[in-house]
Design a protein around this motif. Structure first.
Motif, short mmCIF file in Angstrom:
data_model
loop_
_atom_site.label_atom_id
_atom_site.label_comp_id
_atom_site.label_asym_id
_atom_site.label_seq_id
_atom_site.Cartn_x
_atom_site.Cartn_y
_atom_site.Cartn_z
N LEU A 91 -19.63 61.05 26.63
CA LEU A 91 -19.56 60.58 25.25
C LEU A 91 -18.13 60.20 24.88
O LEU A 91 -17.88 59.18 24.21
N LEU A 92 -17.16 61.00 25.33
CA LEU A 92 -15.75 60.70 25.05
C LEU A 92 -15.32 59.41 25.74
O LEU A 92 -14.58 58.61 25.17
N ILE A 93 -15.80 59.21 26.96
CA ILE A 93 -15.45 57.98 27.69
C ILE A 93 -15.99 56.75 26.95
O ILE A 93 -15.30 55.75 26.79
N PHE A 94 -17.23 56.87 26.46
CA PHE A 94 -17.82 55.73 25.74
C PHE A 94 -17.17 55.51 24.38
O PHE A 94 -17.31 54.45 23.78
N SER A 95 -16.45 56.51 23.87
CA SER A 95 -15.81 56.36 22.56
C SER A 95 -14.44 55.70 22.66
O SER A 95 -13.84 55.35 21.64
N ILE A 96 -13.92 55.51 23.90
CA ILE A 96 -12.59 54.91 24.07
C ILE A 96 -12.49 53.52 23.42
O ILE A 96 -11.51 53.24 22.72
N PRO A 97 -13.47 52.62 23.61
CA PRO A 97 -13.36 51.31 22.94
C PRO A 97 -13.27 51.42 21.43
O PRO A 97 -12.54 50.65 20.79
N HIS A 98 -13.99 52.39 20.85
CA HIS A 98 -13.92 52.56 19.39
C HIS A 98 -12.53 53.00 18.97
O HIS A 98 -11.99 52.51 17.98
N ILE A 99 -11.92 53.90 19.74
CA ILE A 99 -10.57 54.37 19.41
C ILE A 99 -9.58 53.21 19.48
O ILE A 99 -8.71 53.05 18.62
N ARG A 100 -9.71 52.37 20.51
CA ARG A 100 -8.80 51.24 20.68
C ARG A 100 -8.94 50.23 19.55
O ARG A 100 -7.99 49.54 19.19
N HIS A 101 -10.16 50.12 18.98
CA HIS A 101 -10.36 49.19 17.86
C HIS A 101 -9.93 49.80 16.53
O HIS A 101 -9.75 49.08 15.56
N THR A 102 -9.82 51.12 16.50
CA THR A 102 -9.49 51.80 15.24
C THR A 102 -8.00 52.08 15.11
O THR A 102 -7.41 51.91 14.06
N VAL A 103 -7.38 52.50 16.22
CA VAL A 103 -5.96 52.88 16.20
C VAL A 103 -5.20 52.00 17.19
O VAL A 103 -5.63 51.81 18.32
N SER A 104 -4.08 51.47 16.74
CA SER A 104 -3.26 50.61 17.59
C SER A 104 -2.09 51.41 18.14
O SER A 104 -1.35 52.05 17.40
N PHE A 105 -1.95 51.37 19.46
CA PHE A 105 -0.83 52.03 20.12
C PHE A 105 0.10 50.97 20.69
O PHE A 105 -0.32 50.13 21.48
N HIS A 106 1.34 50.99 20.27
CA HIS A 106 2.31 50.02 20.79
C HIS A 106 3.71 50.57 20.61
O HIS A 106 3.96 51.44 19.77
N GLU A 107 4.60 50.05 21.40
CA GLU A 107 5.99 50.49 21.32
C GLU A 107 6.68 49.82 20.14
O GLU A 107 6.51 48.62 19.90
N GLN A 108 7.44 50.60 19.40
CA GLN A 108 8.18 50.06 18.27
C GLN A 108 9.47 49.40 18.77
O GLN A 108 10.14 49.91 19.66
N SER A 109 9.78 48.27 18.16
CA SER A 109 11.00 47.56 18.54
C SER A 109 11.69 47.04 17.29
O SER A 109 11.04 46.53 16.37
N ASN A 110 13.00 47.21 17.26
CA ASN A 110 13.78 46.72 16.13
C ASN A 110 14.32 45.31 16.37
O ASN A 110 15.05 44.76 15.55
N ILE A 111 13.95 44.74 17.52
CA ILE A 111 14.41 43.40 17.86
C ILE A 111 13.53 42.37 17.16
O ILE A 111 12.32 42.32 17.37
N VAL A 112 14.12 41.54 16.33
CA VAL A 112 13.38 40.51 15.61
C VAL A 112 13.66 39.16 16.26
O VAL A 112 14.83 38.79 16.45
N PRO A 113 12.62 38.42 16.66
CA PRO A 113 12.85 37.10 17.27
C PRO A 113 13.68 36.20 16.36
O PRO A 113 13.62 36.31 15.13
N LYS A 114 14.44 35.32 16.97
CA LYS A 114 15.38 34.47 16.23
C LYS A 114 14.67 33.63 15.18
O LYS A 114 15.16 33.47 14.06
N ASN A 115 13.52 33.06 15.53
CA ASN A 115 12.79 32.18 14.60
C ASN A 115 11.61 32.89 13.95
O ASN A 115 10.61 32.25 13.61
N ALA A 116 11.71 34.20 13.76
CA ALA A 116 10.61 34.97 13.18
C ALA A 116 10.34 34.54 11.74
O ALA A 116 11.26 34.18 10.99
N ILE A 117 9.07 34.55 11.38
CA ILE A 117 8.65 34.22 10.01
C ILE A 117 8.12 35.49 9.38
O ILE A 117 7.26 36.17 9.94
N HIS A 118 8.61 35.81 8.20
CA HIS A 118 8.18 37.02 7.50
C HIS A 118 7.15 36.63 6.44
O HIS A 118 7.46 35.88 5.50
#
Length: 228
Positions: free
Chosen positions: A64-91
């Motif tokens: 059941l936990l294995i089958f719940s992995i796709p739901h977790i990935r759609h609910t919570v986003s895991f990513h590395e934080q970066s303070n680097i802003v691209p030169k031509n970034a649009i806010h």
């Protein structure tokens, strides 16, 4: 641990209900999926306790936990934080401002919350602002939003005024941009409501063109007492 066993059955039922029943027909079911991450954590503790304390492997729970992995990935986003802003970034900011809290049941002392909302969307570091449930009143020192946005450098705008009352207050949707708007469009979602999609084509300093959409969907009209 009957309560946790019941939780396993509960998560299965909630996944099926929240996936197969559209909120269009029963809006409350759309919120059932919010409780699934909590139940998954309970099941994980259940599995660990059985393994560590009782030396028992519960295969059904692991599956059941294995089958719940796709739901977790759609609910919570895991990513590395970066303070680097691209030169031509649009806010860009997208904000349903609910008429900047101007209604009697929302407005506070000296319209402080309204002022903070308007100040937030007109920050200098922002390039594009999409606003739903927009309000503008040219003769008001607080709600003369159009003038304030121009003063902050938003010289290009696409306003869709859906209602103007007797004292000149305007209500609708708006897109404000510091980049030139070379094309604009709106798509009505329902002839009997104000909900719609607005789009603008923006000419960037790099001579590239991007299209920005602002969508105002219809409310589900879910009351707090039915959710909490």
């Amino acid at each position: 641990m009957p309560s946790l066993v019941g939780s396993e059955m509960c998560i299965r039922d909630r996944i099926l209900i929240s996936y197969w029943i559209s909120p269009k027909y029963a809006s409350t079911f759309g919120f059932l999926s919010w409780t699934i991450p909590v139940i998954i954590i309970l099941i994980l503790f259940h599995v660990l306790i059985r393994i560590i304390v009782f030396n028992q492997w519960k295969i059904e729970s692991l599956i059941l936990l294995i089958f719940s992995i796709p739901h977790i990935r759609h609910t919570v986003s895991f990513h590395e934080q970066s303070n680097i802003v691209p030169k031509n970034a649009i806010h860009l900011v997208n904000y349903n401002v609910q008429s900047f809290n101007s209604y009697k049941h929302l407005i506070d002392t000296d319209s402080n919350s309204s002022k903070k909302m308007i100040e937030f969307i007109s920050q200098e570091k922002i390039d594009v602002v999409c606003v739903q449930e927009f309000q503008n009143h040219d003769s008001s020192p607080v709600f003369n939003v159009f003038q304030k946005m121009k003063q902050k450098g938003f010289n290009h705008s696409f306003l869709s005024i859906q209602l103007t009352n007797q004292i000149g207050e305007q209500f609708g949707m708006a897109i404000f941009s510091k980049f030139p708007i070379i094309a604009q469009n709106e798509i009505f979602l329902n002839a009997q409501s104000f909900n719609k999609i607005m789009s603008v084509d923006l000419l960037l300093p790099t001579k590239d063109t991007i299209r920005v959409y602002s969508c105002h969907l219809q409310s589900l009209h879910i009351l707090t007492k039915y959710v909490f």
